[in-house]
Design an enzyme around this catalytic site. Structure first.
Site, PDB file in Angstrom:
ATOM      1  CD  GLU A 166       0.687 -12.956  16.527  1.00 35.55           C
ATOM      2  OE1 GLU A 166       0.293 -12.967  17.711  1.00 35.55           O
ATOM      3  OE2 GLU A 166       1.234 -13.930  15.970  1.00 35.55           O
ATOM      4  CG  ASP A 221      -0.125  -5.011   3.627  1.00 42.95           C
ATOM      5  OD1 ASP A 221      -0.690  -5.634   4.530  1.00 42.95           O
ATOM      6  OD2 ASP A 221      -0.324  -5.225   2.419  1.00 42.95           O
ATOM      7  CG  ASP A 266      -6.504  -8.536   1.168  1.00 42.97           C
ATOM      8  OD1 ASP A 266      -6.077  -8.325   2.318  1.00 42.97           O
ATOM      9  OD2 ASP A 266      -5.798  -8.425   0.151  1.00 42.97           O
TER      10      ASP A 266
HETATM   11  C1  GLA Z   1      -2.459  -7.155   1.228  1.00 42.82           C
HETATM   12  C2  GLA Z   1      -3.371  -6.089   1.822  1.00 42.82           C
HETATM   13  C3  GLA Z   1      -4.135  -5.372   0.712  1.00 42.82           C
HETATM   14  C4  GLA Z   1      -3.136  -4.740  -0.251  1.00 42.82           C
HETATM   15  C5  GLA Z   1      -2.151  -5.786  -0.757  1.00 42.82           C
HETATM   16  C6  GLA Z   1      -0.991  -5.158  -1.493  1.00 42.82           C
HETATM   17  O1  GLA Z   1      -3.186  -8.170   0.598  1.00 42.82           O
HETATM   18  O2  GLA Z   1      -4.287  -6.672   2.726  1.00 42.82           O
HETATM   19  O3  GLA Z   1      -4.990  -4.378   1.262  1.00 42.82           O
HETATM   20  O4  GLA Z   1      -2.444  -3.697   0.409  1.00 42.82           O
HETATM   21  O5  GLA Z   1      -1.578  -6.549   0.292  1.00 42.82           O
HETATM   22  O6  GLA Z   1      -0.108  -6.108  -2.019  1.00 42.82           O
END
Ligand code: GLA
Length: 358
Positions: free
Chosen positions: A167, A127, A185
């Site tokens: 990207e 991530d 998210d």
């Molecule tokens: C980002 C990701 C989420 C989660 C958080 C963890 O926001 O998009 O899905 O994994 O980080 O900190």
């Protein structure tokens, strides 16, 4: 092919606990997947998202679990999950820190990949947001570095990359990752689910076996989503088809939510081996209409009421045609019963789902 011929499915801790994940939460989720029949439906991967890491690496550079949250250690937890017949997944980041500020894997890719492999990890979510702002090339290089490190362990590990579509990962993720986030998210509100659906629509054409576009995990059962919104979220994620990661507390989920997550008609769409992407084939002031061919010659048609009031439509069977084909029969996927055409009444944000064949 490829490690993920169909979109990966399972449970991920993030939407349930954010970074306050513990060994108990994960164990309960893993047992619930099995005990409540979800594993048998295909939800076979338990992923621990951000928050599991110890505050500092060991003297030799190894990353370990936070001993307060995971007192038995990650190897024991992974073994318990895998003994249930499930796959085990974990989270890290290509930065010095993760999105929630925990330790990331930058500069430790090989060590961490090796540690994950030793724990029996089958799935890694990697991530971006704690990483330094870079160019597309530097991003691709960071994700590739983890792919190579995982490959070098000799273990088959699915890589799920998360850089929110910034990207255009649909242009380069193939060969690096089995799934790539396309959006920021998801939140447990209809406006979030609906916004991600709209962002995902033009990208579905790029999604394919082995490298899936991921509009983020399920919020089914969470927050402000009402019954019809949960049902639409689930139905449309199945129809896309998208990776399906449950993010709700399965020990507390009402039967209505469990039944939705296990819905045989929807999961048949999600697991259809053709895995053709859903297309939007119509939109007006009330309905968005989606269609998708299925492997047995049938096709699916879904209609989402995107307004905030009930809409009613008289729909003859012929209105469920597809690519110049006229249906001779149809099934209402929600009830599993034959549908011969008629009045469709959809509450706000509800979705009608049919399969049809000629
Ligand atoms: C980002 C990701 C989420 C989660 C958080 C963890 O926001 O998009 O899905 O994994 O980080 O900190």
């Amino acid at each position: 092919m490829a490690r993920a011929p169909l979109p990966p499915m399972g449970w991920n801790s993030w939407n349930q606990t954010q970074d306050r994940v513990t060994e108990d939460v994960v164990r309960h989720a893993a047992h619930a997947l099995v005990d409540r029949g979800l594993a048998a439906c295909g939800y076979d991967t338990v992923v621990i998202d951000d928050g599991w890491q110890a505050p500092a690496r060991e003297g030799d550079g190894t990353l370990t679990a936070n001993p307060e949250r995971f007192p038995r250690g990650m190897a024991a937890l992974a073994a318990e999950v895998r003994d249930l017949g499930l796959h085990f997944g974990i989270y890290s980041a290509p930065g010095t820190t993760t999105c929630a500020g925990y330790l990331g894997s930058l500069g430790h890719e090989q060590t961490d990949a090796q540690t994950f492999a030793e724990w029996g990890v089958d799935f890694v979510k990697y991530d971006w947001c704690g990483a330094a702002k870079g160019s597309r090339d530097s991003e691709v290089e960071m994700f590739t570095r983890m792919r190579r490190a995982l490959d070098a362990t000799g273990r088959e590990i699915v890589l799920s990359i998360s850089e929110y579509g910034v990207e255009q990962p649909w242009e380069w993720a193939d060969g690096i990752a089995e799934m790539y986030r396309t959006t920021f998210d998801i939140w447990p509100t209809w406006s979030s689910v609906y916004s991600l659906l709209n962002q995902q629509l033009p990208l579905l054409v790029h999604s394919r076996p082995g490298c899936w576009a991921d509009p983020d995990m399920l919020q089914v059962g969470n927050g402000d989503l009402n019954r019809d919104e949960n049902r639409s979220h689930m139905a449309l994620w199945c129809l896309m088809p998208a990776p399906l990661f449950i993010g709700t507390d399965l020990d507390r989920a009402p039967d209505e939510v469990l039944d939705l997550l296990r819905h045989p008609g929807l999961l048949a769409l999600a697991r259809d081996p053709l895995a053709a992407p859903m297309r939007i084939t119509g939109v007006n002031g009330e309905l968005m209409i989606f269609r998708r061919p299925l492997s047995d010659g049938a096709w699916a048609v879904a209609m989402l009421n995107h307004t905030s009031h009930r809409v009613e439509h008289e729909l003859p069977l012929a209105s469920l045609g597809f690519d110049g084909r006229t249906p001779t029969s149809a099934v209402d996927v929600w009830t599993g019963e034959a549908w011969r055409g008629g009045r469709v009444s959809l509450p706000a944000h509800a979705t009608a789902v049919f399969t049809a064949r000629d």
